[in-house]
Design an enzyme around this catalytic site. Structure first.
Site, PDB file in Angstrom:
ATOM      1  N   ASN A  11      35.363  42.754  38.012  1.00 17.38           N
ATOM      2  CA  ASN A  11      35.290  42.883  36.559  1.00 17.38           C
ATOM      3  C   ASN A  11      35.274  44.370  36.225  1.00 17.38           C
ATOM      4  O   ASN A  11      34.274  45.046  36.455  1.00 17.38           O
ATOM      5  CB  ASN A  11      34.008  42.200  36.072  1.00 17.38           C
ATOM      6  CG  ASN A  11      33.739  42.422  34.597  1.00 17.38           C
ATOM      7  OD1 ASN A  11      34.614  42.888  33.863  1.00 17.38           O
ATOM      8  ND2 ASN A  11      32.538  42.093  34.154  1.00 17.38           N
ATOM      9  N   LYS A  13      35.330  45.675  33.369  1.00 14.95           N
ATOM     10  CA  LYS A  13      34.673  45.914  32.078  1.00 14.95           C
ATOM     11  C   LYS A  13      35.522  46.874  31.237  1.00 14.95           C
ATOM     12  O   LYS A  13      36.730  46.808  31.298  1.00 14.95           O
ATOM     13  CB  LYS A  13      33.254  46.446  32.288  1.00 14.95           C
ATOM     14  CG  LYS A  13      32.466  45.622  33.302  1.00 14.95           C
ATOM     15  CD  LYS A  13      31.013  45.963  33.325  1.00 14.95           C
ATOM     16  CE  LYS A  13      30.342  45.188  34.447  1.00 14.95           C
ATOM     17  NZ  LYS A  13      28.908  45.232  34.393  1.00 14.95           N
ATOM     18  N   HIS A  97      29.884  36.294  30.037  1.00 16.78           N
ATOM     19  CA  HIS A  97      29.219  37.398  30.760  1.00 16.78           C
ATOM     20  C   HIS A  97      27.990  37.822  29.954  1.00 16.78           C
ATOM     21  O   HIS A  97      28.013  37.794  28.721  1.00 16.78           O
ATOM     22  CB  HIS A  97      30.199  38.568  30.919  1.00 16.78           C
ATOM     23  CG  HIS A  97      29.702  39.610  31.865  1.00 16.78           C
ATOM     24  ND1 HIS A  97      28.745  40.529  31.503  1.00 16.78           N
ATOM     25  CD2 HIS A  97      29.997  39.869  33.164  1.00 16.78           C
ATOM     26  CE1 HIS A  97      28.475  41.314  32.542  1.00 16.78           C
ATOM     27  NE2 HIS A  97      29.234  40.940  33.568  1.00 16.78           N
ATOM     28  N   GLY A 173      24.608  46.098  37.497  1.00 16.88           N
ATOM     29  CA  GLY A 173      24.730  47.545  37.322  1.00 16.88           C
ATOM     30  C   GLY A 173      23.467  48.323  37.620  1.00 16.88           C
ATOM     31  O   GLY A 173      23.378  49.509  37.283  1.00 16.88           O
ATOM     32  N   SER A 212      25.288  43.856  41.384  1.00 18.04           N
ATOM     33  CA  SER A 212      25.109  44.923  42.386  1.00 18.04           C
ATOM     34  C   SER A 212      25.597  44.530  43.779  1.00 18.04           C
ATOM     35  O   SER A 212      24.984  44.913  44.783  1.00 18.04           O
ATOM     36  CB  SER A 212      23.653  45.394  42.413  1.00 18.04           C
ATOM     37  OG  SER A 212      23.316  45.972  41.164  1.00 18.04           O
TER      38      SER A 212
HETATM   39  C1  PEP Z   1      29.170  42.313  36.489  1.00 18.91           C
HETATM   40  O1  PEP Z   1      29.213  43.007  35.481  1.00 18.91           O
HETATM   41  O2  PEP Z   1      29.658  41.176  36.468  1.00 18.91           O
HETATM   42  C2  PEP Z   1      28.544  42.867  37.681  1.00 18.91           C
HETATM   43  C3  PEP Z   1      28.197  42.045  38.621  1.00 18.91           C
HETATM   44  O3  PEP Z   1      28.355  44.249  37.721  1.00 18.91           O
HETATM   45  P1  PEP Z   1      27.834  45.119  38.973  1.00 18.91           P
HETATM   46  O4  PEP Z   1      28.537  44.597  40.203  1.00 18.91           O
HETATM   47  O5  PEP Z   1      28.218  46.505  38.645  1.00 18.91           O
HETATM   48  O6  PEP Z   1      26.370  44.887  39.069  1.00 18.91           O
END
Ligand code: PEP
Length: 249
Positions: A11, A13, A97, A173, A212
């Site tokens: 993703n 974003k 999300h 994140g 993460s």
């Molecule tokens: C996400 O936004 O779906 C996500 C899992 O972000 P991250 O891997 O950066 O934690």
């Protein structure tokens, strides 16, 4: 239904310009020389879907949207419909999300309507659920995701290709992740709720973990029972990092 093969989806974003498509080339070349053991997808911002779909054409990399409107067309300035995503070359779409649930006030009911619209346009929905830190600390994680599953998955998903992503909001994140035992506990609860909602036919529908995931923790997370893949934010932006996660599947 395809399924039982894991799905690793990135993703992006609100990140990425045309120049970022070099990351797709890196990924594509690596997967062509050594095929992935899982399905792979990238969900860029809407502005890049068509160009990424062209860059990924003929490769094992699927392209997805990050959201769609439930309506098919009309006076909804700034929004995109599921059919528009499909027309641009997407085959999947992330829905519900937590950044949309929290930042745009999206409810389970709206997410369910969007999932129905996505299916209608020929897209594979990835429906996200997950508890906040406050809910986790209050011991409510399982109850929260169960209720999100029951209300966010429309009945028309039965027998169709889709995925659920369990993404604890506090792990997105932040560099924090639940323990492997916590991930397994919630994934088992998600599976039970999916079966209760849609019947035993969805026993092989993948439940992705998100929050993460990095190259150095991907393999152990992806080996947890009931983890059918990963939804990856930050670590999907660079082809080499994303590849490290894909290789853990
Ligand atoms: C996400 O936004 O779906 C996500 C899992 O972000 P991250 O891997 O950066 O934690």
């Amino acid at each position: 239904m395809k399924q039982s093969v894991k799905l690793v989806a990135g993703n992006w974003k609100m990140n990425g310009l045309g120049a970022s498509l070099t990351e797709v080339e890196v990924l594509r070349a690596a997967l062509e020389s050594e095929p992935a053991a899982c399905r792979v997808a990238l969900c860029p911002p809407a502005t890049l879907i068509e160009r990424m779909a062209r860059a990924a054409a003929g490769s094992p990399i699927g392209v997805g949207g990050q959201d769609c409107r439930a309506e098919t067309h009309g006076a909804f300035t700034g929004d995109v419909s599921a059919a528009m995503l499909r027309d641009a070359g997407a085959t999947l779409v992330i829905l519900g999300h937590s950044e949309r649930r929290q930042g745009h006030g999206e409810t389970d009911l709206l997410v369910s309507a969007k999932a129905e619209a996505a299916l209608g346009a020929g897209l594979e929905p990835i429906v996200c659920v997950g508890e906040t830190l406050q809910q986790r600390e209050a011991g409510q994680a399982v109850d929260v995701v169960r209720s999100q599953i029951m209300a966010s998955l429309p009945l028309v998903l039965a027998g169709r290709d889709f995925a659920v992503a369990y993404e604890p909001v506090w792990a997105i994140g932040t560099g924090l992740t639940p323990t492997l035992e916590q991930i397994e506990e919630v994934h088992r609860a998600v599976r039970a709720a999916m079966i209760e909602r849609l019947g035993p036919g969805i026993a092989a529908t993948p439940i992705l973990y998100g929050g993460s995931v990095k190259p150095d923790n991907a393999a152990e997370i992806l080996a947890v029972p009931e983890v059918g893949g990963a939804l990856v934010g930050g670590a999907s932006l660079r082809g080499a990092d994303f590849l490290g996660i894909i290789r853990g599947a």
